[in-house]
Design a protein around this motif. Structure first.
Motif, PDB file in Angstrom:
ATOM      1  N   ASP A 164       0.847  -1.193   0.000  1.00  0.00           N
ATOM      2  CA  ASP A 164       0.000   0.000   0.000  1.00  0.00           C
ATOM      3  C   ASP A 164       0.885   1.246   0.000  1.00  0.00           C
ATOM      4  O   ASP A 164       1.791   1.366   0.835  1.00  0.00           O
ATOM      5  CB  ASP A 164      -0.911  -0.011   1.231  1.00  0.00           C
ATOM      6  N   GLU A 165       0.602   2.169  -0.920  1.00  0.00           N
ATOM      7  CA  GLU A 165       1.407   3.384  -1.095  1.00  0.00           C
ATOM      8  C   GLU A 165       2.880   3.017  -1.270  1.00  0.00           C
ATOM      9  O   GLU A 165       3.760   3.461  -0.536  1.00  0.00           O
ATOM     10  CB  GLU A 165       1.185   4.335   0.080  1.00  0.00           C
ATOM     11  N   ALA A 166       3.121   2.199  -2.283  1.00  0.00           N
ATOM     12  CA  ALA A 166       4.462   1.674  -2.530  1.00  0.00           C
ATOM     13  C   ALA A 166       5.472   2.780  -2.787  1.00  0.00           C
ATOM     14  O   ALA A 166       6.627   2.697  -2.343  1.00  0.00           O
ATOM     15  CB  ALA A 166       4.415   0.710  -3.724  1.00  0.00           C
ATOM     16  N   ASP A 167       5.076   3.832  -3.501  1.00  0.00           N
ATOM     17  CA  ASP A 167       6.031   4.907  -3.781  1.00  0.00           C
ATOM     18  C   ASP A 167       6.473   5.607  -2.508  1.00  0.00           C
ATOM     19  O   ASP A 167       7.639   6.000  -2.371  1.00  0.00           O
ATOM     20  CB  ASP A 167       5.441   5.915  -4.781  1.00  0.00           C
ATOM     21  N   GLU A 168       5.562   5.747  -1.536  1.00  0.00           N
ATOM     22  CA  GLU A 168       5.945   6.359  -0.262  1.00  0.00           C
ATOM     23  C   GLU A 168       6.933   5.472   0.492  1.00  0.00           C
ATOM     24  O   GLU A 168       7.860   5.955   1.136  1.00  0.00           O
ATOM     25  CB  GLU A 168       4.709   6.613   0.608  1.00  0.00           C
ATOM     26  N   LEU A 193      -0.365  -4.225  -5.736  1.00  0.00           N
ATOM     27  CA  LEU A 193       0.526  -3.094  -5.487  1.00  0.00           C
ATOM     28  C   LEU A 193      -0.223  -1.813  -5.814  1.00  0.00           C
ATOM     29  O   LEU A 193      -0.773  -1.676  -6.909  1.00  0.00           O
ATOM     30  CB  LEU A 193       1.780  -3.226  -6.356  1.00  0.00           C
ATOM     31  N   SER A 195       0.010   2.437  -5.810  1.00  0.00           N
ATOM     32  CA  SER A 195       0.972   3.532  -5.793  1.00  0.00           C
ATOM     33  C   SER A 195       0.345   4.737  -6.486  1.00  0.00           C
ATOM     34  O   SER A 195      -0.415   4.596  -7.448  1.00  0.00           O
ATOM     35  CB  SER A 195       2.260   3.118  -6.511  1.00  0.00           C
ATOM     36  N   ILE A 202       9.419   1.182  -8.942  1.00  0.00           N
ATOM     37  CA  ILE A 202       8.137   0.489  -8.771  1.00  0.00           C
ATOM     38  C   ILE A 202       7.859  -0.391  -9.993  1.00  0.00           C
ATOM     39  O   ILE A 202       7.411  -1.542  -9.878  1.00  0.00           O
ATOM     40  CB  ILE A 202       6.987   1.502  -8.577  1.00  0.00           C
TER      41      ILE A 202
END
Length: 581
Positions: A164-168, A193, A195, A202
Motif C-alpha cells: 500500500d502506497e508503494a512509492d511512499e 501493489l 501507488s 516500482i
C-alpha cells in the motif's frame, strides 16, 4: 507485467453485490452505509477475487483500502491460524488505519483476527497475538523484517500480499526491506501493489514479482465546497489536546465536530474536553442508536456544542449549527477528508475546517491538497495573549448586551446603595462583580514563560570578518527599544548548574519574573556542572540586582555575581542541554 491496462469509468449501476463478495462482507458494508463502489473498487475487486495480480495507480482518497480488503476477507480461510494476508504500509498511522478498515469490513465475520505490527509498540503484544493466531498482518516494512529475522512471524502459508502506497515506502528508504519480504514469501501468492505514481523502481518491482498483472489507473478529482475555509496546524501528537483547547477558546464557533480515528479516542477526548469546561459528547459505532439520536438532538438544539466522532458515526449527519470541523486525526484518504469537512458549509452556508498534522503526516496533507486542488492555509497555535484578548472581548460583549437590559435600573440602584453604605468606588464594585462572575477559574491566563532568545550571531559595534561593516542578522539594534537592547552586556555567574537539573527556560523564567527583565535583556546561557553563566545588561538597576541575588531556581539560591566579562570577549561554545530557544 502484462500489457493489459484498465482505466475504469465511474460505475453507474454497479453495486457491491454485483462484484462477487462474500455475503458477510456485504452485510458489513450495508451496516456502514456503503452501496456503490468507487471506480478502483469496481475494477480491482473482481480481479483479486479471480486470483489475478493487480497494480493500482491511484491517488490517496480513491477508496483503495476497500479495494484490497474486501476481496481478501471474502477469500479468508478462518480455520487457518497462520497469517494468510500481509499488508505493507509506509507509516504506523496508515497501518492502524488499514487495520481499522479490515475490522470494520469484518464486523459480520466472527473470529477474524487482524494484527497491526509497527515500530514503537512493544514486541510482547505482537508476539502474544502471533502465538494465538492471526489471519491478517498489517505492518511497516522495518518491524516486519525484525519479526522475520527473529523467526517470530511465519509467512510460509501466505496467500495475499499488498503493498500500500508503494512509492511512499520507497521514498522512506524501505526498498530493500520490501524486496526482501517479497522474495521470502511463497511464490504462489496473489500480489496487489498500489501507488500514486509509477517511478522506475516500482515498475521494476512489478515486473519482477507480479505475473500477468492487471494495471488499473484511476484519475480522481475530488473537490471541496468553496464555502469552507480550510486550514491546517502543524502539531505534535502530545500537543493535540492543548492545541484543540486553545482553538476552542479563540474560534467563534456554534457547533463543532471533532473527528478522530478510533472509538476509544472519541470517549477519551470528549472526557478531556468536558474536564476543561466545554460541552462535548462522543458518538462512535458502539453508541446505541437511541443515544446517538439523543446526542445529535442536543447538538441541534444548542445543549451540546462539540461532537467527537469517528467517520462511520458521523455518516449522514446534517446539523445546521455545525460551523466548524476539526480533523483531530487527519484522515488517510481524500474521500474521508471531503466527507468530514462536508459536515459544515452546507446549503450555501460558510464553514471552517481545521486539520491537525503531525510531522510524520505531512505527506497526507500534500495528498489531500493535490487531490482536492484546494491548498490548506497554515495557521499558528493561538497564544495566551490571543486567548486572553478573546476572553476580554467576550466579556465586553456580555457587558454591552447587559447595558440594554430592562433590569439595568434595578441593579444600578443596588450598586448605588452599596457605594453609599460602604464608601467604595463604583469601579471597585464592578471589579468585584467580575470576580464573582468568573467563579473558581481565573478569567485570564498567566503569561507564557519567556524563552531564551535564538542563538544567532550578534554584532553590537563590530564589522564582520570581511570588514563590510554591515550589521549581522540578530543584532540587538534590531530588537526594539527594550531595556538592555543595544546596551552593553556583561556575563553573570549564578550558583545553579547541571547537577541541579536546571534548564535554560527555568533560568530565563526566574530571572525575568524576579528582576523585571524582558526577552531582549538575555544573551547567551552556558550551563556548567555546578554553576551557569548568563549574559544580562551590564548596568543592572540596584533594585533588580538585589532581587536577583535572592532569587531561587529549583530551590537553590542563585547567588548572582558579575564576572566582569564583556560580550566583546570570546565566549566558549555552550555545553548546555535542552532547547536553544
Amino acid at each position: 507485467m502484462s500489457d493489459e491496462n484498465l482505466t475504469p469509468a465511474e460505475p453507474e449501476q454497479t453495486t457491491f453485490a454485483d462484484l462477487g463478495l462474500d455475503e458477510r462482507v456485504l452485510k458489513a458494508l450495508k451496516d456502514v452505509g456503503y452501496e456503490t463502489p468507487s471506480p478502483i473498487q469496481a475494477a480491482t475487486i473482481p480481479a483479486l477475487l479471480e486470483g489475478r495480480h493487480v497494480v493500482g495507480l491511484a491517488q490517496t482518497g480513491t477508496g483503495k483500502t476497500a479495494a484490497f480488503a474486501l476481496p481478501i476477507l471474502s477469500r479468508l480461510d478462518l480455520k487457518q491460524k497462520s497469517p494468510q494476508a500481509l499488508v505493507l504500509a509506509p507509516t504506523r498511522e496508515l497501518a492502524l488505519q488499514v487495520c481499522e478498515a479490515f475490522e470494520k469490513y469484518a464486523s459480520r465475520m466472527p473470529g477474524v483476527h487482524v494484527l497491526p505490527v509497527y515500530g514503537g509498540q512493544g514486541y510482547g503484544v505482537q508476539l502474544s497475538a502471533l502465538r494465538r493466531g492471526v489471519h491478517i498482518v498489517v505492518g511497516t516494512p522495518g518491524r516486519i523484517m525484525d519479526h522475520l529475522e527473529k523467526g517470530t512471524l511465519d509467512l510460509s502459508e501466505l496467500r495475499f500480499l499488498v503493498l500500500d502506497e508503494a512509492d511512499e515506502m520507497l521514498k522512506m528508504g524501505f526498498a530493500e526491506d520490501v524486496e526482501t519480504i517479497l522474495a521470502d514469501t511463497p511464490e504462489h501468492k496473489h500480489v496487489a501493489l498500489f501507488s500514486a505514481t509509477m517511478p522506475s523502481q516500482i515498475r521494476r518491482i512489478s515486473k519482477k514479482y507480479l505475473t500477468d498483472a492487471l494495471e488499473i489507473t484511476v484519475e480522481r478529482t475530488t473537490t471541496t465546497s468553496p464555502n469552507i475555509t480550510q486550514r491546517h496546524l502543524f502539531v505534535s501528537y502530545p500537543q493535540k489536546v492543548d492545541a484543540l483547547t486553545r482553538i476552542l477558546e479563540v474560534e467563534n464557533f456554534e457547533g463543532m465536530i471533532v473527528f478522530v480515528r478510533t472509538k476509544n479516542e472519541t470517549e477519551m477526548l470528549a472526557e478531556k474536553l468536558r474536564a476543561r469546561g466545554f460541552s462535548a459528547a462522543a458518538i462512535n459505532g458502539d453508541v446505541a442508536q437511541v443515544q446517538r439520536e439523543r446526542t445529535v438532538g442536543q447538538l441541534k438544539s444548542g445543549k451540546l456544542d462539540i461532537l467527537v466522532a469517528t467517520d462511520v458515526a458521523a455518516r449522514g449527519l446534517d446539523v445546521e449549527r455545525i460551523s466548524h470541523v476539526v480533523n483531530y486525526d487527519i484522515p488517510t484518504d481524500t474521500e474521508s477528508y471531503v466527507h468530514r469537512i462536508g459536515r459544515t458549509g452546507r446549503a450555501g452556508r460558510s464553514g471552517d475546517a481545521i486539520s491537525f498534522v503531525t510531522p510524520r503526516e505531512r505527506y497526507l496533507l500534500k495528498a489531500i491538497e493535490k487531490a482536492t486542488g484546494s491548498p490548506l492555509t497554515e495557521m499558528q497555535l493561538p497564544t495566551v495573549e490571543d486567548i486572553n484578548a478573546t476572553r476580554l472581548g467576550r466579556l465586553d460583549d456580555r457587558i454591552t448586551a447587559a447595558l440594554g437590559s430592562a433590569e439595568l435600573d434595578t441593579f444600578r440602584d443596588v450598586i448605588a446603595h452599596y457605594v453609599r453604605e460602604h464608601d467604595v468606588p463604583e469601579a471597585d464594585v464592578a471589579a468585584a462583580l467580575a470576580i464573582v462572575l468568573q467563579g473558581d477559574e481565573p478569567m485570564l491566563l498567566d503569561p507564557e514563560p519567556v524563552r531564551p532568545p535564538r542563538r544567532e550571531p550578534r554584532d553590537d559595534t563590530r564589522s564582520d570578518s570581511r570588514g563590510s561593516g554591515a550589521p549581522e542578522r540578530g543584532r540587538r539594534e534590531d530588537r526594539g527599544d527594550r531595556r538592555g537592547a543595544g546596551g552593553p552586556m556583561a556575563t553573570y555567574r549564578i550558583a545553579v548548574g547541571r547537577r541541579h537539573k536546571v534548564e535554560p527556560r527555568q533560568i530565563v523564567g526566574a530571572l525575568a519574573n524576579e528582576g523585571g527583565l524582558g526577552r531582549g535583556d538575555f544573551g547567551r546561557i552556558d550551563i556548567r556542572p555546578d554553576h551557569s553563566l548568563v549574559e544580562l545588561p551590564a548596568n543592572l538597576p540596584a533594585g533588580a540586582w538585589e532581587k536577583l541575588r535572592s532569587t531561587r531556581i529549583s530551590g537553590q539560591l542563585i547567588e548572582l555575581s558579575s564576572t566582569q566579562e564583556r560580550t566583546s570577549r570570546p565566549f566558549k561554545k555552550p555545553h548546555r542541554k535542552g532547547p536553544r530557544d
